[in-house]
Write a protein that holds these residues in place. Structure first.
Motif, PDB file in Angstrom:
ATOM      1  N   ILE A  69       5.008   8.001   1.567  1.00 22.43           N
ATOM      2  CA  ILE A  69       4.168   7.376   2.593  1.00 22.43           C
ATOM      3  C   ILE A  69       3.201   6.380   1.972  1.00 22.43           C
ATOM      4  CG2 ILE A  69       2.378   7.810   4.314  1.00 22.43           C
ATOM      5  CD1 ILE A  69       3.750  10.491   4.895  1.00 22.43           C
ATOM      6  N   LEU A  70       2.533   6.780   0.886  1.00 23.31           N
ATOM      7  CA  LEU A  70       1.546   5.902   0.258  1.00 23.31           C
ATOM      8  C   LEU A  70       2.207   4.716  -0.435  1.00 23.31           C
ATOM      9  CD1 LEU A  70      -0.955   8.529  -1.223  1.00 23.31           C
ATOM     10  CD2 LEU A  70      -1.231   7.122   0.816  1.00 23.31           C
ATOM     11  N   SER A  71       3.419   4.906  -0.949  1.00 17.24           N
ATOM     12  CA  SER A  71       4.103   3.797  -1.614  1.00 17.24           C
ATOM     13  C   SER A  71       4.529   2.714  -0.624  1.00 17.24           C
ATOM     14  CB  SER A  71       5.333   4.319  -2.364  1.00 17.24           C
ATOM     15  OG  SER A  71       6.285   4.862  -1.461  1.00 17.24           O
ATOM     16  N   GLU A  72       4.668   3.063   0.649  1.00 16.81           N
ATOM     17  CA  GLU A  72       5.073   2.101   1.670  1.00 16.81           C
ATOM     18  C   GLU A  72       3.900   1.312   2.238  1.00 16.81           C
ATOM     19  OE1 GLU A  72       7.119   4.383   4.578  1.00 16.81           O
ATOM     20  OE2 GLU A  72       8.861   4.809   3.284  1.00 16.81           O
ATOM     21  N   VAL A  73       2.683   1.688   1.863  1.00 21.19           N
ATOM     22  CA  VAL A  73       1.509   0.952   2.342  1.00 21.19           C
ATOM     23  C   VAL A  73       1.438  -0.391   1.629  1.00 21.19           C
ATOM     24  CG1 VAL A  73      -0.995   0.960   2.503  1.00 21.19           C
ATOM     25  CG2 VAL A  73       0.274   3.076   2.884  1.00 21.19           C
ATOM     26  N   LYS A  74       1.384  -1.483   2.388  1.00 20.25           N
ATOM     27  CA  LYS A  74       1.452  -2.820   1.806  1.00 20.25           C
ATOM     28  C   LYS A  74       0.095  -3.512   1.715  1.00 20.25           C
ATOM     29  CE  LYS A  74       5.879  -2.343   1.558  1.00 20.25           C
ATOM     30  NZ  LYS A  74       6.492  -2.058   0.245  1.00 20.25           N
ATOM     31  N   GLU A  75      -0.905  -3.008   2.382  1.00 22.21           N
ATOM     32  CA  GLU A  75      -2.219  -3.660   2.362  1.00 22.21           C
ATOM     33  C   GLU A  75      -2.776  -3.712   0.937  1.00 22.21           C
ATOM     34  OE1 GLU A  75      -1.416  -3.069   6.488  1.00 22.21           O
ATOM     35  OE2 GLU A  75      -1.153  -1.814   4.718  1.00 22.21           O
ATOM     36  N   SER A  76      -3.574  -4.735   0.682  1.00 20.92           N
ATOM     37  CA  SER A  76      -4.113  -4.936  -0.667  1.00 20.92           C
ATOM     38  C   SER A  76      -5.309  -4.049  -0.974  1.00 20.92           C
ATOM     39  CB  SER A  76      -4.504  -6.403  -0.851  1.00 20.92           C
ATOM     40  OG  SER A  76      -5.490  -6.775   0.102  1.00 20.92           O
ATOM     41  N   ASN A  77      -6.027  -3.622   0.062  1.00 17.08           N
ATOM     42  CA  ASN A  77      -7.219  -2.794  -0.143  1.00 17.08           C
ATOM     43  C   ASN A  77      -7.122  -1.577   0.767  1.00 17.08           C
ATOM     44  OD1 ASN A  77      -9.728  -1.702  -0.578  1.00 17.08           O
ATOM     45  ND2 ASN A  77     -10.870  -3.550  -0.076  1.00 17.08           N
ATOM     46  N   VAL A  78      -6.720  -0.462   0.199  1.00 15.46           N
ATOM     47  CA  VAL A  78      -6.458   0.748   0.970  1.00 15.46           C
ATOM     48  C   VAL A  78      -7.407   1.852   0.516  1.00 15.46           C
ATOM     49  CG1 VAL A  78      -4.733   2.474   1.621  1.00 15.46           C
ATOM     50  CG2 VAL A  78      -4.031   0.109   1.181  1.00 15.46           C
ATOM     51  N   GLY A  79      -8.007   2.520   1.484  1.00 14.72           N
ATOM     52  CA  GLY A  79      -8.841   3.688   1.191  1.00 14.72           C
ATOM     53  C   GLY A  79      -8.108   4.950   1.605  1.00 14.72           C
ATOM     54  N   VAL A  80      -7.987   5.895   0.684  1.00 11.06           N
ATOM     55  CA  VAL A  80      -7.327   7.164   0.971  1.00 11.06           C
ATOM     56  C   VAL A  80      -8.366   8.271   0.927  1.00 11.06           C
ATOM     57  CG1 VAL A  80      -5.617   8.840   0.203  1.00 11.06           C
ATOM     58  CG2 VAL A  80      -5.096   6.417   0.085  1.00 11.06           C
ATOM     59  N   LEU A  81      -8.526   8.975   2.034  1.00  9.28           N
ATOM     60  CA  LEU A  81      -9.469  10.081   2.125  1.00  9.28           C
ATOM     61  C   LEU A  81      -8.684  11.365   2.331  1.00  9.28           C
ATOM     62  CD1 LEU A  81     -10.891   7.403   3.369  1.00  9.28           C
ATOM     63  CD2 LEU A  81     -12.638   8.992   4.104  1.00  9.28           C
ATOM     64  N   VAL A  82      -9.016  12.382   1.566  1.00  9.44           N
ATOM     65  CA  VAL A  82      -8.305  13.651   1.635  1.00  9.44           C
ATOM     66  C   VAL A  82      -9.295  14.770   1.896  1.00  9.44           C
ATOM     67  CG1 VAL A  82      -6.684  15.185   0.480  1.00  9.44           C
ATOM     68  CG2 VAL A  82      -6.682  12.757  -0.070  1.00  9.44           C
ATOM     69  N   SER A  83      -8.975  15.630   2.843  1.00  8.24           N
ATOM     70  CA  SER A  83      -9.799  16.793   3.158  1.00  8.24           C
ATOM     71  C   SER A  83      -8.869  17.956   3.448  1.00  8.24           C
ATOM     72  CB  SER A  83     -10.700  16.510   4.371  1.00  8.24           C
ATOM     73  OG  SER A  83     -11.445  17.654   4.731  1.00  8.24           O
ATOM     74  N   GLY A  84      -8.898  18.948   2.596  1.00 13.31           N
ATOM     75  CA  GLY A  84      -8.001  20.077   2.775  1.00 13.31           C
ATOM     76  C   GLY A  84      -7.953  20.944   1.535  1.00 13.31           C
ATOM     77  N   PRO A  85      -6.878  21.702   1.351  1.00 11.01           N
ATOM     78  CA  PRO A  85      -6.766  22.600   0.204  1.00 11.01           C
ATOM     79  C   PRO A  85      -6.841  21.852  -1.124  1.00 11.01           C
ATOM     80  CG  PRO A  85      -5.088  23.103   1.850  1.00 11.01           C
ATOM     81  CD  PRO A  85      -5.737  21.814   2.268  1.00 11.01           C
ATOM     82  N   LYS A  86      -7.218  22.563  -2.161  1.00 16.68           N
ATOM     83  CA  LYS A  86      -7.395  21.976  -3.485  1.00 16.68           C
ATOM     84  C   LYS A  86      -6.120  21.317  -3.986  1.00 16.68           C
ATOM     85  CE  LYS A  86      -8.711  23.298  -8.210  1.00 16.68           C
ATOM     86  NZ  LYS A  86      -9.152  24.437  -9.065  1.00 16.68           N
TER      87      LYS A  86
END
Length: 716
Positions: free
Chosen positions: A676-693
């Motif tokens: 999923i993340l490899s298919e993101v084409k935008e030049s400036n992407v923020g990834v936020l994660v909230s969940g298990p360690k």
């Protein structure tokens, strides 16, 4: 825009000034164990220090003067401690000054201006993006390059501090061993034990900064108390390891020199061994229960033993003397102020207006709040329900938005522990009560947010980890509907165990704004334990309204709308009061005893009085400010109607408008995050994660150069 730039420049200059003062103290810690300090600087300090305020012959830890030079070799000489006390008092006042100027905010700053400002900073950040790259370090978890570098520097400082003090005191071993009638290796063991404790105190100096929730320092560094908890854990483990080694080495030393009776001594004019042992036992009791498995499975035990920090600090000061403990004064002083303000806020009962019960054993609590209470997305609030437990406070992410819902504050609680299950049973029982008494502390959260600087936001959640993202989506909803500016694309990837948890997605938008959502929002939901949609229709969301009570108040900002200015007032005024009271106590109580008798004033009494004066000063200043703001808040509370708000009417009269139709639901497998993340084409992407360690670590390992990673978690 010009005003904003000037204020930004002022804040930057003050932060730089505070940093220089802090680095000056670090430099002193580096210099103190060296021969340069003892052979040159110390002689100069001895020749020019003659202060009634800080210096008395033979007082504090160690004893210069009538106690003799042998003890000055055993412990720090007093003038060194006096110098440290004054330096740290100055540091605290500098931070106070920083808060005064840092609290100057550009009121009414448009989102467009903020976007322009963030765009400029984004270009600068691109060059330094490698410093924020996530790394997975065993024992530390997910850390950035900057965090790892600073942690390495801190360890290097501790090693330097330890090594050079050992080197300095080993030069005196032959003289001390002859005077004591010991073998040289036994005296060396004593020196190593001392230095281990001294190094532990260096770690203790920084221990309280990360857990000061309403900190005046963390926002200056772009940090929050939630994100800084990991620093507290690191420092706590190092501190207790060193103090434990310090106590163990002394027991070994006393055993081999046939002096075990030293363990039972409480010297009123020197180091008290019994006080140190009590402090260490309290610290060990606290330390053991922080083990992750114990903390998760026996949270109440972890919570209650953590209050041992009070006894730990009290007996630590009685063990070493107040002079030696002054090195930790700034951090602990700010922590005590914050803790007392939290106590004052927790005495008030807040108004719980309604509860929404979801079919996935999840509840949404809706409180009334003041229009003057503003908070940013991902902020948290601590909740206490006396009916369940009078001592337990649990943190929850605020899902409401202070702009969209001016008089409402909402949190989502999922049944994942004994406390939350009891709360769910109380609310969902057939004979449900018509009023629930609740107290809160907070909200606490980031001073600013930077979500708008990205072209796209990818938010990945596991279970109840979706709650911080609800607040972010609502913030972006408000911006998109009220401001003519571009908001980032949003992809929300939610992982749930059962299809009933999909009902949490119904809470993403408040009903009154569900039709006005202009976001480019894509939701991918994954149900891992079911292979197909359920055949039976889920129960509808149930709403329970509580009767208003005159004793319950809306949630107000503890220190009013100008909270940072009031906090600065408390810090500065209480510290001035403390210095005045300390000066009077030293001049008219301590000095006459030291001057007119051959016996020094009791270290125990001096330590107790210093602690009492600190607490008294904070109580006077904080109580005055809190009561003043409470009086102002009461005027606003009279204007808030006790009847149902407009949102309550909408909850009852309109059908629930679900956003499930706009999402893709996948059954029977987990998301392929790397794909999923490899298919993101935008030049400036923020990834936020909230969940298990494990989820957070997996995403951190995937992130590439064009992806800015941020982990949202609260480690308790």
């Amino acid at each position: 825009m010009a005003s904003s730039g000037i204020i930004t420049a002022i804040r930057g200059a003050i932060l730089l000034l505070a940093l220089l003062v802090f680095l000056g103290n670090i430099m002193m810690w580096i210099i103190m164990p060296t021969d340069t300090y003892y052979n040159n600087w110390l002689l100069h300090i001895l020749a020019h220090t003659n202060s009634t305020f800080f210096t008395r012959k033979g007082s504090q830890v160690g004893g210069v003067g009538e106690r003799g030079t042998e003890r000055s070799r055993v412990r720090f000489p007093l003038p060194t401690l006096s110098w440290l006390s004054m330096r740290h008092a100055e540091l605290l006042l500098w931070f106070t000054f920083g808060v005064v100027c840092g609290c100057v905010q550009p009121e009414g700053l448009s989102v467009q201006s903020a976007l322009e400002e963030r765009a400029a900073s984004s270009k600068r950040d691109t060059k330094l993006r490698f410093l924020k790259r996530p790394m997975i370090v065993k024992g530390l978890g997910i850390v950035t390059v900057t965090e790892l570098t600073l942690f390495t520097c801190f360890i290097a400082l501790c090693v330097w501090y330890f090594a050079y003090y050992v080197r300095h005191w080993f030069k005196q071993v032959s003289v001390l061993s002859m005077a004591r009638g010991e073998k040289m290796w036994q005296t060396k063991l004593d020196r190593v034990a001392i230095v281990t404790g001294v190094t532990g105190n260096l770690c203790l100096t920084f221990l309280f900064y990360p857990v000061t929730r309403g900190s005046s320092i963390l926002p200056m560094l772009g940090l929050t108390s939630e994100a800084s908890i990991k620093y507290h854990i690191w420092l706590g483990n190092i501190t207790m390891a060193l103090f434990t080694a310090h106590g163990f080495l002394y027991i070994v030393y006393w055993t081999i020199t046939n002096r075990l009776s030293e363990m039972l001594k409480w010297d009123d004019h020197y180091v008290s061994n019994i006080a140190g042992e009590i402090s260490l036992v309290c610290g060990l009791g606290l330390w053991v229960t922080t083990y992750p498995n114990i903390r998760r499975k026996m949270f109440e035990l972890f919570l209650y033993t953590h209050y041992l920090y009070i006894l730990f600090i009290i007996f630590f000061i009685l063990h070493t003397g107040i002079g030696f403990a002054c090195i930790m004064l700034p951090g602990f002083y700010l922590f005590v102020i914050d803790r007392y303000l939290r106590f004052l806020q927790s005495r008030q009962k807040v108004r719980l207006v309604s509860v929404r019960i979801l079919p996935c054993e999840t509840i949404e609590l809706n409180f009334t709040k003041s229009r003057g209470l503003n908070y940013n997305p991902t902020s948290t609030i601590f909740i206490n329900v006396p009916l369940i437990s009078k001592l337990q406070w649990h943190p929850f992410t605020i899902t409401s938005n202070s702009s969209l819902e001016a008089e409402r504050l909402s949190v989502i609680i999922k049944c994942e522990g004994s406390w939350s299950k009891k709360l769910y049973d109380v609310i969902s029982s057939p004979s449900s009560i018509d009023r629930l008494q609740v107290s809160v502390e907070g909200p606490y959260g980031p001073a600013t947010t930077n979500f708008l600087r990205h072209d796209m936001l990818v938010m990945i959640s596991g279970g109840s980890g979706i709650t911080p993202f609800i607040s972010i989506i609502r913030e972006l909803t408000f911006i998109s509907s009220t401001q003519k500016c571009k908001t980032p694309k949003i992809m929300l990837i939610s992982v749930f165990k059962n299809s009933s948890n999909l009902s949490m997605l119904d809470l993403i938008l408040p009903i009154s704004h569900s039709n006005s959502c202009n976001l480019d929002l894509q939701i991918e939901a994954y149900v891992t334990r079911e292979n197909e949609p359920p055949k039976n229709k889920l129960k509808p969301i149930q709403t329970i309204n509580f009767k208003p009570n005159s004793s319950d108040l809306p949630i107000f900002p503890t220190l009013g709308p100008n909270s940072w200015l009031w906090l600065c007032t408390i810090i500065a005024s209480s510290f001035v009061v403390f210095l005045v009271l300390l000066g009077l106590f030293t001049q008219y109580v301590v000095y006459p005893v030291d001057k007119n008798t051959n016996k020094l004033y009791s270290y125990t009494k001096k330590g107790l009085m210093n602690m009492l004066l600190i607490c008294l000063s904070i109580v006077i200043a904080a109580s005055g400010v809190f009561l003043w703001n409470k009086k102002q808040n009461a005027k606003e509370a009279d204007q808030i109607e006790d009847t149902k708000s407009t949102d309550d009417i909408e909850l009852e009269s309109l059908p629930l408008q679900s956003v499930i139709k706009s999402i893709n639901v996948h059954y029977g497998h987990r998301p392929n995050l790397k794909s999923i993340l490899s298919e993101v084409k935008e030049s400036n992407v923020g990834v936020l994660v909230s969940g298990p360690k494990k989820m957070r670590q997996d995403v951190a390992a995937i992130c590439s150069d064009n992806i800015h990673f941020e982990s949202i978690s609260f480690t308790w």
